[in-house]
Write a protein that holds these residues in place. Structure first.
Motif: not given
Length: 220
Positions: A37, A67-68, A108
């Motif tokens: 990421y 983060n995602w 993800g």
DNA sequence: AATACGGGGAA
DNA sequence: TTCCCAGTATT
């Protein structure tokens, strides 16, 4: 025009790697262990944006969207706002928003094949190459405006206006980064193009590989 | 093949 | 003020 031979390419690589050991730049996305990421976000911030500027806003972006999952909660308008100082914010936010949706659907996980990767939102040829280089550890070129300028000055000009469709630049760039440590040579090329082989006033008299450079031979 | 997107920073 | 920037997607 410099002839493109195995030897001329080796000389070019050696010169740049030697220079890089001492003069290479230090960016946050280059040091330490980064998540996928974090690496992708860096490449997105870097699109058509000076590396120094991207480096400045990189920590702010990661703090806001680490983060995602967190990125998945962001509204498109919020992404525009945080991308504003970097420019291209409307398009970039739109594409990043689409990517966040896609990654949410994919939980993800990135696809593994080149073809699938290049279908992802905001993933064009450059970022797909960066993904291969930085995450899959393949010998792929970060063929951007910097690498293009350096290769063209040294080895000779391209034929097509668009880097991505020029067979000459495409093939040459893959040859040049085809060494054991492809990240080093890629970063060396980008740094050299930024600090020595600059777009406006290249510092040819301080260039350690100028004797092999076609631009130097013809212009200085 | 050409064009739109864009603010920041250096020259 | 102008020029350029670790490109991408649309026309």
């Amino acid at each position: 025009m410099a002839s493109i031979t195995t030897n001329s390419i080796k000389y070019f690589q050696k010169g740049l790697l030697t220079w890089f050991e001492i003069n290479g730049r230090d960016f946050p996305w280059r040091k330490g262990k980064k998540t996928v990421y974090q690496l992708i976000i860096a490449e997105i911030l870097l699109q058509r944006t000076k590396a120094e500027t991207a480096a400045k806003y990189y920590p702010i972006f990661l703090k806001t969207y680490p983060n995602w999952k967190k990125l998945g909660y962001a509204k498109e308008r919020e992404l525009q706002e945080i991308l504003k100082p970097l420019g291209l914010q409307v398009q970039r936010a739109n594409r990043l928003f689409k990517l966040s949706r896609e990654m949410k659907d994919r939980k993800g996980r990135f696809p593994t094949t080149r073809n699938e990767i290049e279908q992802l939102p905001i993933f064009g040829q450059y970022i797909a190459n960066a993904y291969e280089l930085l995450i899959q550890n393949k010998k792929s070129p970060l063929l951007d405006v910097n690498m293009s300028r350096l290769l063209e000055r040294y080895f000779g000009k391209r034929n097509m206006s668009d880097i991505r469709y020029d067979p000459y630049l495409q093939e040459l760039s893959y040859q040049v980064v085809n060494i054991d440590n492809p990240k080093s040579i890629n970063w060396a090329i980008l740094d050299y193009a930024q600090l020595v082989c600059k777009s406006r006033k290249p510092v040819c008299h301080n260039c350690s590989i100028n004797t092999g450079c076609s631009y130097y031979k013809n212009n200085v």
